[in-house]
Design a protein around this motif. Sequence first.
Motif, PDB file in Angstrom:
ATOM      1  N   GLN A  81       0.821  -1.201   0.000  1.00  0.00           N
ATOM      2  CA  GLN A  81       0.000   0.000   0.000  1.00  0.00           C
ATOM      3  C   GLN A  81       0.856   1.251   0.000  1.00  0.00           C
ATOM      4  O   GLN A  81       0.526   2.255  -0.654  1.00  0.00           O
ATOM      5  N   GLN A  82       1.969   1.206   0.735  1.00  0.00           N
ATOM      6  CA  GLN A  82       2.877   2.347   0.751  1.00  0.00           C
ATOM      7  C   GLN A  82       3.432   2.613  -0.643  1.00  0.00           C
ATOM      8  O   GLN A  82       3.475   3.773  -1.098  1.00  0.00           O
ATOM      9  N   ILE A  83       3.835   1.547  -1.317  1.00  0.00           N
ATOM     10  CA  ILE A  83       4.349   1.694  -2.677  1.00  0.00           C
ATOM     11  C   ILE A  83       3.252   2.228  -3.597  1.00  0.00           C
ATOM     12  O   ILE A  83       3.483   3.125  -4.420  1.00  0.00           O
ATOM     13  N   THR A  84       2.039   1.693  -3.449  1.00  0.00           N
ATOM     14  CA  THR A  84       0.929   2.139  -4.295  1.00  0.00           C
ATOM     15  C   THR A  84       0.650   3.619  -4.087  1.00  0.00           C
ATOM     16  O   THR A  84       0.444   4.375  -5.044  1.00  0.00           O
ATOM     17  N   ASP A  85       0.643   4.050  -2.815  1.00  0.00           N
ATOM     18  CA  ASP A  85       0.387   5.472  -2.524  1.00  0.00           C
ATOM     19  C   ASP A  85       1.472   6.353  -3.135  1.00  0.00           C
ATOM     20  O   ASP A  85       1.177   7.428  -3.681  1.00  0.00           O
ATOM     21  N   ARG A  86       2.706   5.894  -3.038  1.00  0.00           N
ATOM     22  CA  ARG A  86       3.801   6.683  -3.592  1.00  0.00           C
ATOM     23  C   ARG A  86       3.714   6.732  -5.117  1.00  0.00           C
ATOM     24  O   ARG A  86       3.962   7.776  -5.735  1.00  0.00           O
ATOM     25  N   LEU A  87       3.334   5.617  -5.724  1.00  0.00           N
ATOM     26  CA  LEU A  87       3.168   5.593  -7.177  1.00  0.00           C
ATOM     27  C   LEU A  87       2.066   6.560  -7.601  1.00  0.00           C
ATOM     28  O   LEU A  87       2.177   7.237  -8.626  1.00  0.00           O
ATOM     29  N   LYS A  88       0.999   6.617  -6.816  1.00  0.00           N
ATOM     30  CA  LYS A  88      -0.088   7.549  -7.127  1.00  0.00           C
ATOM     31  C   LYS A  88       0.382   8.999  -7.009  1.00  0.00           C
ATOM     32  O   LYS A  88      -0.026   9.857  -7.796  1.00  0.00           O
ATOM     33  N   GLU A  89       1.233   9.275  -6.022  1.00  0.00           N
ATOM     34  CA  GLU A  89       1.798  10.621  -5.886  1.00  0.00           C
ATOM     35  C   GLU A  89       2.647  10.968  -7.110  1.00  0.00           C
ATOM     36  O   GLU A  89       2.563  12.082  -7.649  1.00  0.00           O
ATOM     37  N   LEU A  90       3.449   9.996  -7.531  1.00  0.00           N
ATOM     38  CA  LEU A  90       4.288  10.224  -8.711  1.00  0.00           C
ATOM     39  C   LEU A  90       3.436  10.422  -9.955  1.00  0.00           C
ATOM     40  O   LEU A  90       3.755  11.257 -10.812  1.00  0.00           O
ATOM     41  N   GLU A  91       2.345   9.655 -10.048  1.00  0.00           N
ATOM     42  CA  GLU A  91       1.449   9.822 -11.193  1.00  0.00           C
ATOM     43  C   GLU A  91       0.856  11.232 -11.205  1.00  0.00           C
ATOM     44  O   GLU A  91       0.779  11.886 -12.255  1.00  0.00           O
ATOM     45  N   ALA A  92       0.439  11.707 -10.022  1.00  0.00           N
ATOM     46  CA  ALA A  92      -0.121  13.058  -9.930  1.00  0.00           C
ATOM     47  C   ALA A  92       0.923  14.110 -10.311  1.00  0.00           C
ATOM     48  O   ALA A  92       0.605  15.096 -10.993  1.00  0.00           O
ATOM     49  N   GLU A  93       2.167  13.885  -9.882  1.00  0.00           N
ATOM     50  CA  GLU A  93       3.239  14.822 -10.242  1.00  0.00           C
ATOM     51  C   GLU A  93       3.450  14.842 -11.756  1.00  0.00           C
ATOM     52  O   GLU A  93       3.625  15.919 -12.355  1.00  0.00           O
ATOM     53  N   GLN A  94       3.443  13.670 -12.361  1.00  0.00           N
ATOM     54  CA  GLN A  94       3.613  13.589 -13.812  1.00  0.00           C
ATOM     55  C   GLN A  94       2.446  14.262 -14.538  1.00  0.00           C
ATOM     56  O   GLN A  94       2.637  14.930 -15.556  1.00  0.00           O
ATOM     57  N   GLN A  95       1.238  14.084 -13.994  1.00  0.00           N
ATOM     58  CA  GLN A  95       0.068  14.717 -14.603  1.00  0.00           C
ATOM     59  C   GLN A  95       0.164  16.232 -14.513  1.00  0.00           C
ATOM     60  O   GLN A  95      -0.162  16.948 -15.467  1.00  0.00           O
ATOM     61  N   ARG A  96       0.613  16.731 -13.345  1.00  0.00           N
ATOM     62  CA  ARG A  96       0.775  18.188 -13.190  1.00  0.00           C
ATOM     63  C   ARG A  96       1.833  18.721 -14.149  1.00  0.00           C
ATOM     64  O   ARG A  96       1.660  19.783 -14.762  1.00  0.00           O
ATOM     65  N   GLU A  97       2.928  17.974 -14.272  1.00  0.00           N
ATOM     66  CA  GLU A  97       3.978  18.410 -15.199  1.00  0.00           C
ATOM     67  C   GLU A  97       3.478  18.369 -16.639  1.00  0.00           C
ATOM     68  O   GLU A  97       3.791  19.258 -17.443  1.00  0.00           O
ATOM     69  N   PHE A  98       2.679  17.339 -16.952  1.00  0.00           N
ATOM     70  CA  PHE A  98       2.106  17.232 -18.299  1.00  0.00           C
ATOM     71  C   PHE A  98       1.211  18.428 -18.593  1.00  0.00           C
ATOM     72  O   PHE A  98       1.279  19.023 -19.676  1.00  0.00           O
ATOM     73  N   GLU A  99       0.341  18.779 -17.634  1.00  0.00           N
ATOM     74  CA  GLU A  99      -0.565  19.910 -17.825  1.00  0.00           C
ATOM     75  C   GLU A  99       0.207  21.215 -17.951  1.00  0.00           C
ATOM     76  O   GLU A  99      -0.176  22.099 -18.730  1.00  0.00           O
ATOM     77  N   SER A 100       1.296  21.338 -17.183  1.00  0.00           N
ATOM     78  CA  SER A 100       2.125  22.536 -17.283  1.00  0.00           C
ATOM     79  C   SER A 100       2.742  22.660 -18.673  1.00  0.00           C
ATOM     80  O   SER A 100       2.747  23.739 -19.283  1.00  0.00           O
ATOM     81  N   LYS A 101       3.263  21.548 -19.184  1.00  0.00           N
ATOM     82  CA  LYS A 101       3.860  21.556 -20.514  1.00  0.00           C
ATOM     83  C   LYS A 101       2.794  21.801 -21.585  1.00  0.00           C
ATOM     84  O   LYS A 101       3.063  22.455 -22.593  1.00  0.00           O
ATOM     85  N   ARG A 102       1.603  21.252 -21.351  1.00  0.00           N
ATOM     86  CA  ARG A 102       0.517  21.462 -22.318  1.00  0.00           C
ATOM     87  C   ARG A 102       0.143  22.943 -22.380  1.00  0.00           C
ATOM     88  O   ARG A 102      -0.070  23.496 -23.456  1.00  0.00           O
ATOM     89  N   GLN A 103       0.101  23.590 -21.192  1.00  0.00           N
ATOM     90  CA  GLN A 103      -0.216  25.018 -21.168  1.00  0.00           C
ATOM     91  C   GLN A 103       0.888  25.824 -21.824  1.00  0.00           C
ATOM     92  O   GLN A 103       0.623  26.802 -22.546  1.00  0.00           O
ATOM     93  N   GLN A 104       2.131  25.431 -21.587  1.00  0.00           N
ATOM     94  CA  GLN A 104       3.252  26.107 -22.246  1.00  0.00           C
ATOM     95  C   GLN A 104       3.151  25.974 -23.756  1.00  0.00           C
ATOM     96  O   GLN A 104       3.434  26.927 -24.497  1.00  0.00           O
TER      97      GLN A 104
END
Length: 253
Positions: A81-104
């Motif tokens: 579960q700890q690994i899963t939660d961390r993976l979800k955090e990383l996924e959210a970070e990647q999504q935020r970075e993706f949206e930032s690049k999309r806006q750029q």
Amino acid sequence: MKAAFQDCWAISDSKAAFERALEERGYFLAKGRRGHVAVDHKGEAYSVSRYVGIKAKDIRARLGDSKDNPSLEKAESRAKQQITDRLKELEAEQQREFESKRQQALDEKERQDAEHRRTRERLNQHQAEQAQQQADEHASRFRHGVFGFWDRLTGRRKKTETQNSLEARQAQEQRQKETDDLTRLQALEDLQRREEAKAKRRNNVEAVQELRSDIKEFSRAAERARRLSIREQRLKNSHKQRQRNRDGPSYER
């Protein structure tokens, strides 16, 4: 791993502190067959005494009885579960970075479109000025009055008209070529911008896909471990119930 376990032991002075230190590194205390063990997300159990390098009795002196620890299955489930939660955090970070690049990319498209529009307007204005200048020059070639009448009679005006028409057609072809060249150049720049933006976002897309695959895998593994723990607990309770039935009711004297 031994160094990690020894660091956790060195910086902790209680069971709670040792547990926190281990969990920060992805290990969870559990009860093993011979004492305290630490379990990772793969279900591997590591003897605390062996990896810390301290005798079991000294481990017990600080951590207490290992029977108070959760089972191996529960510890593994928590690790997953700890690994899963961390993976979800990383996924959210990647999504935020993706949206930032999309806006750029959108901002860059808007900037490029505006620049292309200004360039076309400058070209159109320049061509219009050239066309007007040429029209004035062509008009100035015609004589008026008696001389103009004479030019009509001699065919000179006809030659001038033919020359003007030829030059006007050549000028129009040149302007069209300039327009076409600019259109191709801007289309190429637009394609290059889109490819660069896509390449910048590609890593995020691939990372999100990989993370989602890992999350799904760990979630399934955690669910299997949870069901196994529930099944084992039910079997344990069933065994206790059968034992009580065999022993019969107990009476206090």
